[in-house]
Design a protein around this motif. Structure first.
Motif: not given
Length: 92
Positions: A35-50
């Motif tokens: 998982c590169d930095d772009n992919g990794l950024r997805v998880f904290p962003d979605v977690s915040e929305h969650a």
């Protein structure tokens, strides 16, 4: 691999779960070798929305590389406790 090409699709799928009212999103990363930095950024962003929707995002079975990235960026709180005794991985 989650990279700039696949990250938007992963983000869209996770965001759709939230729109569908799912309150616990479990992501099994067993088949994700990197998982590169772009992919990794997805998880904290979605977690915040969650969190804004009173929902949770948990990551299971990350590769050692992905787990290291999560820990290095302070996003290891998203990891499901899979260690003996239920302990989360510790930062080195």
């Amino acid at each position: 691999m989650i990279d700039p090409v696949t990250a938007p699709r992963v983000r869209a799928a996770l965001e759709q779960c939230l729109r569908d009212g799912i309150t616990l999103i479990d992501v099994d990363l067993t088949t994700v070798d990197r998982c590169d930095d772009n992919g990794l950024r997805v998880f904290p962003d979605v977690s915040e929305h969650a969190a804004e929707a009173q929902a949770f995002l948990l990551l299971h079975h990350p590769s050692p590389q992905t787990e290291r990235l999560l820990m290095d960026t302070g996003s290891d709180g998203l990891l499901y406790p899979m260690r003996p005794g239920g302990a989360r991985p510790q930062r080195a």
